[in-house]
Write an enzyme that holds these catalytic residues in place. Structure first.
Site, mmCIF file in Angstrom:
data_model
loop_
_atom_site.group_PDB
_atom_site.id
_atom_site.type_symbol
_atom_site.label_atom_id
_atom_site.label_comp_id
_atom_site.label_asym_id
_atom_site.label_seq_id
_atom_site.Cartn_x
_atom_site.Cartn_y
_atom_site.Cartn_z
ATOM 1 N NE ARG A 1 34.202 40.131 64.576
ATOM 2 C CZ ARG A 1 35.209 39.755 65.341
ATOM 3 N NH1 ARG A 1 36.251 40.539 65.466
ATOM 4 N NH2 ARG A 1 35.204 38.614 65.977
ATOM 5 C CD1 TRP B 1 32.017 35.206 56.127
ATOM 6 C CD2 TRP B 1 31.956 33.363 57.388
ATOM 7 N NE1 TRP B 1 32.685 34.216 55.453
ATOM 8 C CE2 TRP B 1 32.670 33.077 56.203
ATOM 9 C CE3 TRP B 1 31.790 32.345 58.332
ATOM 10 C CZ2 TRP B 1 33.221 31.820 55.949
ATOM 11 C CZ3 TRP B 1 32.345 31.096 58.065
ATOM 12 C CH2 TRP B 1 33.048 30.849 56.883
ATOM 13 C CG HIS C 1 58.435 17.308 39.126
ATOM 14 N ND1 HIS C 1 59.151 16.206 38.719
ATOM 15 C CD2 HIS C 1 59.345 18.252 39.461
ATOM 16 C CE1 HIS C 1 60.449 16.459 38.833
ATOM 17 N NE2 HIS C 1 60.594 17.692 39.273
ATOM 18 C CD GLU D 1 42.599 37.111 50.047
ATOM 19 O OE1 GLU D 1 41.802 36.834 50.928
ATOM 20 O OE2 GLU D 1 43.784 37.413 50.276
HETATM 21 C C1 F6R Z 1 44.383 36.440 53.111
HETATM 22 C C2 F6R Z 1 44.182 36.522 54.543
HETATM 23 C C3 F6R Z 1 43.973 35.268 55.300
HETATM 24 C C4 F6R Z 1 44.556 35.389 56.714
HETATM 25 C C5 F6R Z 1 44.195 34.146 57.532
HETATM 26 C C6 F6R Z 1 44.793 34.204 58.920
HETATM 27 O O1 F6R Z 1 44.599 37.694 52.549
HETATM 28 O O2 F6R Z 1 44.147 37.602 55.100
HETATM 29 O O3 F6R Z 1 44.494 34.169 54.632
HETATM 30 O O4 F6R Z 1 45.941 35.530 56.624
HETATM 31 O O5 F6R Z 1 42.805 34.052 57.629
HETATM 32 O O6 F6R Z 1 44.309 35.291 59.643
HETATM 33 P P1 F6R Z 1 45.096 35.845 60.883
HETATM 34 O O7 F6R Z 1 46.397 36.394 60.397
HETATM 35 O O8 F6R Z 1 44.212 36.905 61.467
HETATM 36 O O9 F6R Z 1 45.302 34.692 61.811
#
Ligand code: F6R
Length: 607
Positions: A27, A75, A502, A486
């Site tokens: 997290r 975070w 384009h 990422e």
């Molecule tokens: C990329 C990734 C993120 C999640 C986004 C949505 O690998 O995992 O882009 O897809 O933060 O998160 P959820 O699916 O938990 O709503």
């Protein structure tokens, strides 16, 4: 974002807190800290920047005794990731850990400063501790002080308070971010999710929106958002510990990619059983008279939605609008009467997706959600929940949750097609059989790992990489670029192949690898033409296609990946695997932290 934990234990609590934080590190991981109350009532804390291991090291040299405590893995939102800004934040006799944002912290700061309370951090969280301290200074007892202080806060958060002199008291509150209480024998626990508590107990009570829990070792008294005593069920959770182990893999991401054939099989069985009885949804959804479906999500989940647009429109002749949740929520879009909104989320806690869902709920619209965490807020606030059977996903980069989302959305599009009569029974049976072939094909695709790893070694030197796809493969190109940037930090962009000329074609030179995702489908020749345009400008093409595609078009390409044959309609589910592998092996070659890439966190509970 941010993981919080609290323990009222029978043993020294510091190692227990650190162990629980390890399970919450997904997290956030830019700093971590714990606070305890030791026998005699002294409140003290230890904090360190960087990964949790730094805090563990600190505790070896500077231990923290006590059997009650709170912990946090951060975070950063307000304030840089420094020791001073790390949680727990302490103000006199109270310490707090917090996940979320206190939106009125500036007003509270001004107010506190007027009363002579000084700030020592850049965080919004410190405000909570100071508001509680001010009440304690006015001789308000701790529980009442916590209640009154929390009532002063605006925003979405989960928090936990610990008091000097109170060895048998924790206050936990949930407003917008999840919290699970764990019941032990003469012990009580609280955490941002049940996984954090899984080695400690499987008896879990989920707090509901607005709840406040007064915890002692004997249990928890819960009050609802109006302050009235509330009963919340306690459930026995079967948390399979294999989900939270790496199972011999170096990274969770590798393990989770390898699980895809099995979890896609589980997802297909959940909706189709083992026989030929068709698709059964776990709730009532009638697509017959719908004028439109709106799909809303963030990041990778958004790309799953974008893929589903192609399926709903092609198979069920149903118009679909797909939107990024952070845009949708403030656009206040008008929704047709006969429409359905589908929210896609692995965690089920993504703040923007949840806010978008609440907007639709406010208009009285029908809501379905495709989620991986059945107890999540998004699941709880949906009319119909369509679970993915991906199991716990810990790697920050979503892999198996994405392919499971795609699978559920494919099944949903087929169900819509059946209800709307746009496919014959035979066509439906054939599509279902094609989906059932996926786990086998995925196993073959995973076997390409050594080849892809060799290719990734060369990709690791690139500064920019482009991904191209056409039609249903276009969102896979976007996902490929997102995965690569990422975790490997290489700049990557995905484009619809026809869009290249384009503008983006100006980027092509001999140093820019271009990954072309092109199963041999009806649009194959068109994509190949775009690929030729790239090669004519010395672009280095990596062609990902099946044998038929490679045999006809691989001349002149730099590298290729030979994919198993599959019916092209559902090829995005299969082609997600090589793009994940490409990103993974490139990141490994570059030596980045694959599971915990910089600046990111798994569960994005702030907007
Ligand atoms: C990329 C990734 C993120 C999640 C986004 C949505 O690998 O995992 O882009 O897809 O933060 O998160 P959820 O699916 O938990 O709503």
């Amino acid at each position: 974002m941010c993981g919080i934990v609290g323990v009222l234990g029978q043993h020294e609590v510091a190692p227990i807190l650190v162990e629980a934080l390890k399970r919450l590190e997904y997290r956030g991981y830019d700093s971590a800290g714990i606070a305890t109350v030791r026998t005699g009532g002294t409140l003290d804390r230890r904090r360190a920047t960087g990964k949790l291991i730094e805090l563990s090291d600190l505790l070896v040299h500077d231990p923290l005794p006590g059997k009650s405590g709170i912990g946090h893995t951060r975070w950063a939102t307000h304030g840089a990731p420094t020791v001073g800004n790390a949680h727990p934040h302490q103000a006199g006799p109270v310490a707090v850990v917090h996940n979320g944002i206190i939106e009125n912290f500036r007003e509270l700061r001004v107010d506190l400063a007027r009363d002579g309370y000084a700030f020592s951090t850049d965080t919004d969280t410190e405000t909570i501790a100071l508001v509680v301290q001010r009440l304690l200074d006015q001789q308000v007892p701790p529980i009442e002080a916590a209640k009154r202080a929390i009532a002063e806060l605006e925003g979405a958060f989960a928090l936990c308070l610990l008091f000097a002199g109170e060895e048998d008291l924790l206050i936990a509150a949930r407003r917008g971010s999840p919290l699970a209480l764990g019941h032990g024998d003469g012990e009580m626990f609280v955490g941002s999710d049940a996984i954090a508590l899984s080695p400690l107990t499987n008896r879990i009570t989920y707090l509901e929106e607005g709840d406040l829990a007064v915890m002692t070792r004997q249990g928890a008294e819960i009050f609802d958002q109006d302050g009235a005593p509330a009963h919340r069920d306690t459930r026995i959770l079967q948390l399979d510990s294999t989900w939270i182990e790496k199972g011999g893999h170096k990274y969770y991401m590798a393990k989770e990619m390898s699980e895809q054939p099995s979890v896609i099989g589980d997802t297909l069985r959940f909706y189709m059983g083992d026989g030929d009885a068709g698709i059964t949804l776990p709730g009532e959804l009638d697509f017959t008279d719908l004028d439109r479906v709106t799909i809303v999500a963030c990041g990778t989940a958004y790309y799953a939605g974008l893929t589903a647009k192609y399926w709903f429109e092609k198979l069920a002749r149903l118009p679909v609008e797909v939107d990024i949740a952070s845009e949708f929520r403030y656009r206040e879009p008008p929704l047709p009467q006969k429409s359905l909104a589908i929210f896609v989320s692995q965690s089920g806690e993504t703040a923007d997706t949840l806010a978008a869902l609440r907007y639709v709920a406010g208009t009285g619209g029908k809501i379905a959600s495709v989620v991986n965490v059945p107890e999540s807020s998004i699941a709880r606030e949906s009319n119909v929940v369509l679970p993915t059977q991906a199991g716990v996903e810990i790697g920050v980069a979503s892999t198996k949750a994405f392919t499971c989302q795609l699978t559920v959305l494919a099944l949903l599009a087929l169900k819509a097609a059946q209800q709307r009569g746009t496919l014959t029974d035979e066509e439906l049976r054939q599509h279902a059989a094609n989906l059932r072939a996926l786990p086998g094909a995925m196993n073959q695709a995973l076997a390409l790992a050594p080849e892809i790893a060799a290719l990734a070694n060369e990709l690791a030197d690139a500064r920019d990489v482009l991904f191209l796809g056409r039609g249903v493969m276009y969102p896979t190109a976007l996902e490929g670029a997102l995965k690569l940037k990422e975790i490997s930090y290489i700049h990557a962009e995905g484009y619809a192949s026809g869009e290249l000329k384009h503008g983006p074609i100006a980027l092509i030179d001999p140093n820019v690898p271009v990954v072309v995702l092109a199963p041999r489908d009806a649009l194959f020749e068109k994509t190949v033409s775009n690929m030729q345009e790239v090669m004519a400008r010395q672009g280095k093409v990596i062609l990902v296609s099946d044998s038929a595609g490679l045999d006809s078009a691989r001349e002149g390409v730099w590298k290729w990946i030979r994919m198993p044959e599959i019916d092209p309609v559902f090829s995005p589910i299969l082609y997600a695997l090589p793009v994940q592998q490409l990103a993974y092996h490139t990141a490994v070659a570059k030596g980045t932290d694959v599971d915990q890439p910089r600046n990111l966190a798994k569960s994005v509970t702030v907007e």
